[in-house]
Design an enzyme around this catalytic site. Structure first.
Site, PDB file in Angstrom:
ATOM      1  N   ARG A 233       0.854  -1.191   0.000  1.00 20.05           N
ATOM      2  CA  ARG A 233       0.000   0.000   0.000  1.00 20.05           C
ATOM      3  C   ARG A 233       0.888   1.239   0.000  1.00 20.05           C
ATOM      4  O   ARG A 233       1.907   1.277   0.698  1.00 20.05           O
ATOM      5  CB  ARG A 233      -0.914   0.038   1.236  1.00 20.05           C
ATOM      6  N   GLU A 262      -1.964   7.448  -5.610  1.00 19.65           N
ATOM      7  CA  GLU A 262      -2.434   6.639  -6.736  1.00 19.65           C
ATOM      8  C   GLU A 262      -3.949   6.665  -6.958  1.00 19.65           C
ATOM      9  O   GLU A 262      -4.417   6.360  -8.059  1.00 19.65           O
ATOM     10  CB  GLU A 262      -1.995   5.184  -6.563  1.00 19.65           C
ATOM     11  N   HIS A 294      -0.753  -0.527  -9.679  1.00 17.73           N
ATOM     12  CA  HIS A 294      -1.518  -1.491  -8.877  1.00 17.73           C
ATOM     13  C   HIS A 294      -1.917  -2.714  -9.707  1.00 17.73           C
ATOM     14  O   HIS A 294      -3.082  -3.104  -9.744  1.00 17.73           O
ATOM     15  CB  HIS A 294      -2.754  -0.807  -8.282  1.00 17.73           C
TER      16      HIS A 294
HETATM   17  P1  NAI Z   1      -1.658 -11.134   5.093  1.00 16.37           P
HETATM   18  O1  NAI Z   1      -2.666 -10.645   6.064  1.00 16.37           O
HETATM   19  O2  NAI Z   1      -1.634 -12.574   4.713  1.00 16.37           O
HETATM   20  O3  NAI Z   1      -0.197 -10.740   5.611  1.00 16.37           O
HETATM   21  C1  NAI Z   1       0.127  -9.514   6.173  1.00 16.37           C
HETATM   22  C2  NAI Z   1       1.251  -9.747   7.167  1.00 16.37           C
HETATM   23  O4  NAI Z   1       1.696  -8.487   7.652  1.00 16.37           O
HETATM   24  C3  NAI Z   1       0.829 -10.600   8.372  1.00 16.37           C
HETATM   25  O5  NAI Z   1       1.730 -11.671   8.548  1.00 16.37           O
HETATM   26  C4  NAI Z   1       0.884  -9.613   9.521  1.00 16.37           C
HETATM   27  O6  NAI Z   1       1.245 -10.214  10.766  1.00 16.37           O
HETATM   28  C5  NAI Z   1       1.971  -8.665   9.031  1.00 16.37           C
HETATM   29  N1  NAI Z   1       2.010  -7.428   9.776  1.00 16.37           N
HETATM   30  C6  NAI Z   1       0.982  -6.773  10.385  1.00 16.37           C
HETATM   31  N2  NAI Z   1       1.447  -5.677  10.989  1.00 16.37           N
HETATM   32  C7  NAI Z   1       2.779  -5.629  10.766  1.00 16.37           C
HETATM   33  C8  NAI Z   1       3.810  -4.734  11.157  1.00 16.37           C
HETATM   34  N3  NAI Z   1       3.556  -3.660  11.921  1.00 16.37           N
HETATM   35  N4  NAI Z   1       5.063  -5.007  10.740  1.00 16.37           N
HETATM   36  C9  NAI Z   1       5.336  -6.092   9.998  1.00 16.37           C
HETATM   37  N5  NAI Z   1       4.401  -6.977   9.605  1.00 16.37           N
HETATM   38  C10 NAI Z   1       3.139  -6.740   9.994  1.00 16.37           C
HETATM   39  O7  NAI Z   1      -1.835 -10.214   3.813  1.00 16.37           O
HETATM   40  P2  NAI Z   1      -1.368 -10.534   2.313  1.00 16.37           P
HETATM   41  O8  NAI Z   1      -2.442 -11.244   1.571  1.00 16.37           O
HETATM   42  O9  NAI Z   1       0.003 -11.101   2.343  1.00 16.37           O
HETATM   43  O10 NAI Z   1      -1.329  -9.051   1.691  1.00 16.37           O
HETATM   44  C11 NAI Z   1      -0.351  -8.094   2.136  1.00 16.37           C
HETATM   45  C12 NAI Z   1      -0.724  -6.754   1.556  1.00 16.37           C
HETATM   46  O11 NAI Z   1      -0.551  -6.786   0.134  1.00 16.37           O
HETATM   47  C13 NAI Z   1      -2.195  -6.350   1.722  1.00 16.37           C
HETATM   48  O12 NAI Z   1      -2.394  -5.741   2.987  1.00 16.37           O
HETATM   49  C14 NAI Z   1      -2.408  -5.399   0.621  1.00 16.37           C
HETATM   50  O13 NAI Z   1      -2.135  -4.101   1.106  1.00 16.37           O
HETATM   51  C15 NAI Z   1      -1.359  -5.765  -0.425  1.00 16.37           C
HETATM   52  N6  NAI Z   1      -1.929  -6.251  -1.682  1.00 16.37           N
HETATM   53  C16 NAI Z   1      -1.503  -5.666  -2.860  1.00 16.37           C
HETATM   54  C17 NAI Z   1      -1.992  -6.099  -4.078  1.00 16.37           C
HETATM   55  C18 NAI Z   1      -1.531  -5.510  -5.375  1.00 16.37           C
HETATM   56  O14 NAI Z   1      -2.174  -5.733  -6.411  1.00 16.37           O
HETATM   57  N7  NAI Z   1      -0.446  -4.762  -5.405  1.00 16.37           N
HETATM   58  C19 NAI Z   1      -3.013  -7.153  -4.143  1.00 16.37           C
HETATM   59  C20 NAI Z   1      -3.329  -7.745  -2.856  1.00 16.37           C
HETATM   60  C21 NAI Z   1      -2.823  -7.277  -1.680  1.00 16.37           C
END
Ligand code: NAI
Length: 330
Positions: A233, A262, A294
Site C-alpha cells: 500500500r 495513486e 496497482h
Molecule cells: P496477510 O494478512 O496474509 O499478511 C500480512 C502480514 O503483515 C501478516 O503476517 C501480519 O502479521 C503482518 N504485519 C501486520 N502488521 C505488521 C507490522 N507492523 N510489521 C510487519 N508486519 C506486519 O496479507 P497478504 O495477503 O500477504 O497481503 C499483504 C498486503 O498486500 C495487503 O495488505 C495489501 O495491502 C497488499 N496487496 C496488494 C496487491 C496488489 O495488487 N499490489 C493485491 C493484494 C494485496
C-alpha cells in the site's frame, strides 16, 4: 440477490460472467462508473453493491447507500482501508472481502519490479528499440547470495520470501508474527533487516502502526545501494522522504506498484490529461524508479479466484455460511 457492480472494467465483466452460471439466484448489473456519493443512489433496488480497492466508501457514500437500503458491501479485493468502518458498523452493514486470491501473482510482480530496476529493463527496452546497443548505464548486481528483507510474511510476503530463496538469496524477515512455513528465513528486528538487506520488499498491510513505516529514519538505516519494492500500500512509504533518499543516492532502484497519490490514477487512462500530481511526477522523473499502477494482482488465476470468492461470499451471506476471514469486522 441483485448486485450492482461499480468501477467495472471489461476483464471484470468477462470473468464474473464466466463463473455466474455456477451461482444460481445471483444477478449482476455492471457499471463502469465508480462509487461516490453521487453514484451511490443507483444502488436503490439492489441487495448489495460490489466495489474495488480504491472505491470511495467513505461516510458520505455509506450515508447514501444506507438510505438506499444496502446492507451488504462486497469487496472484490483484499484491502478495505477505503471503507469508513465505523459508519458501516453504525448502519449494520456487512462487509465481505476476498482475503487472498493469488499471493503468487503479487509476489511474482514484486520480483518482476525488483529484477527490472536491478537490470534496468525499463531503459534497455527503449534503448534497443532505438538501435542503441550500448551497455553503458545498464549494470546490475546478482541477487544470488545477496540478502532479501521481507517486511510482513503473511500470504504474499511468504510467497515473495520463497521466490527470493529460490534465487539463492539469504532471506531476512520481519513481522509481528512468525510464519512457520518459512524455515529457511531468519526473523530479525526491523533495524537489523533494514541494515542488512540488499533488497527490501514491503508486504504488511496499511494500518496506523505501519503508516509511513518507510520514512527518513528508516531509510537512513538501510544499506546504501538497496533496492526497495512496494506492492502493498502506498501509505507504507512517506513519499517525500523517499524522494529525499533517492536524491541522496541511497537506492540502487525503487519499484512501486502502489504509491500515496495513486487513488485518482488507478486503472484509469489519463494519458491525455495534464496531471497535477507533483509528487508522482517527481518520482517518475528518476531514472532508477519504476512505477506500475496497482497491477500486482492482475493475472488470469487471480481474477478467477476473486470472482469465485466474491460470488461465494454473496451466496454465503444468504445461507449464513461465510469463512470468518472473509468478513471485515466493522
Ligand atoms: P496477510 O494478512 O496474509 O499478511 C500480512 C502480514 O503483515 C501478516 O503476517 C501480519 O502479521 C503482518 N504485519 C501486520 N502488521 C505488521 C507490522 N507492523 N510489521 C510487519 N508486519 C506486519 O496479507 P497478504 O495477503 O500477504 O497481503 C499483504 C498486503 O498486500 C495487503 O495488505 C495489501 O495491502 C497488499 N496487496 C496488494 C496487491 C496488489 O495488487 N499490489 C493485491 C493484494 C494485496
Amino acid at each position: 440477490m441483485k448486485i450492482l457492480f461499480y468501477d467495472t472494467k471489461p476483464y471484470d465483466k468477462e470473468t464474473f460472467e464466466k463463473l455466474l452460471p455456477g451461482f444460481s439466484g445471483i444477478a449482476i448489473d455492471f457499471l463502469k462508473t465508480d462509487i461516490s456519493p453521487r453514484t451511490a443512489p443507483l444502488a436503490r433496488g439492489y441487495d448489495a453493491i460490489c466495489a474495488f480497492v480504491s472505491s470511495n466508501l467513505g461516510k458520505d457514500t455509506l450515508d447514501v447507500l444506507h438510505k438506499c437500503g444496502i446492507r451488504l458491501l462486497l469487496m472484490r479485493c483484499a484491502g478495505f482501508n477505503n471503507i469508513d468502518l465505523k459508519t458501516a458498523k453504525d448502519y449494520g452493514m456487512t462487509i465481505l472481502r476476498v482475503p487472498g486470491y493469488s499471493p503468487e501473482a503479487v509476489a511474482e510482480h514484486a520480483i518482476a519490479l525488483a529484477l527490472a530496476v536491478n537490470r534496468h529493463l525499463h531503459k534497455s527496452y527503449i534503448k534497443v528499440r532505438e538501435n542503441n546497443f550500448s551497455l553503458v548505464g545498464l549494470m546490475g548486481f546478482n541477487f544470488y547470495q545477496k540478502t532479501a528483507g521481507i517486511i510482513g510474511t503473511g500470504k504474499i510476503g511468504a510467497a515473495m520470501a520463497k521466490l527470493c530463496h529460490g534465487f539463492g538469496m539469504n532471506v531476512l524477515a520481519y513481522d509481528v508474527y512468525q510464519n512457520p512455513d518459512l524455515g529457511f528465513a531468519s526473523y530479525v528486528d526491523l533495524d537489523e533487516l533494514l541494515a542488512s538487506s540488499d533488497l527490501i520488499s514491503l508486504h504488511c498491510p496499511l494500518m496506523d502502526s505501519t503508516y509511513h513505516l518507510i520514512n527518513k529514519d528508516t531509510i537512513e538505516k538501510m544499506k546504501d545501494g538497496v533496492i526497495l519494492i512496494n506492492t502493498s500500500r502506498g501509505g507504507l512509504i512517506k513519499t517525500e522522504d523517499l524522494i529525499l533518499g533517492i536524491r541522496a543516492r541511497k537506492f540502487f532502484g525503487v519499484g512501486l506498484d502502489v504509491y500515496e497519490e495513486e487513488t485518482k490514477n488507478v486503472f484509469e487512462d489519463r494519458s491525455d490529461e495534464i496531471l497535477e500530481h507533483s509528487t508522482t511526477a517527481r518520482l517518475l522523473s528518476f531514472p532508477n524508479v519504476i512505477i506500475t499502477s496497482h497491477q500486482g494482482f492482475f493475472t488470469q488465476e487471480a481474477l478467477e479466484a476473486i470472482a469465485d470468492t466474491t460470488l461465494s461470499n454473496a451466496k454465503g451471506y444468504e445461507t449464513g455460511n461465510i469463512p470468518s476471514g472473509n468478513i471485515v469486522d466493522s
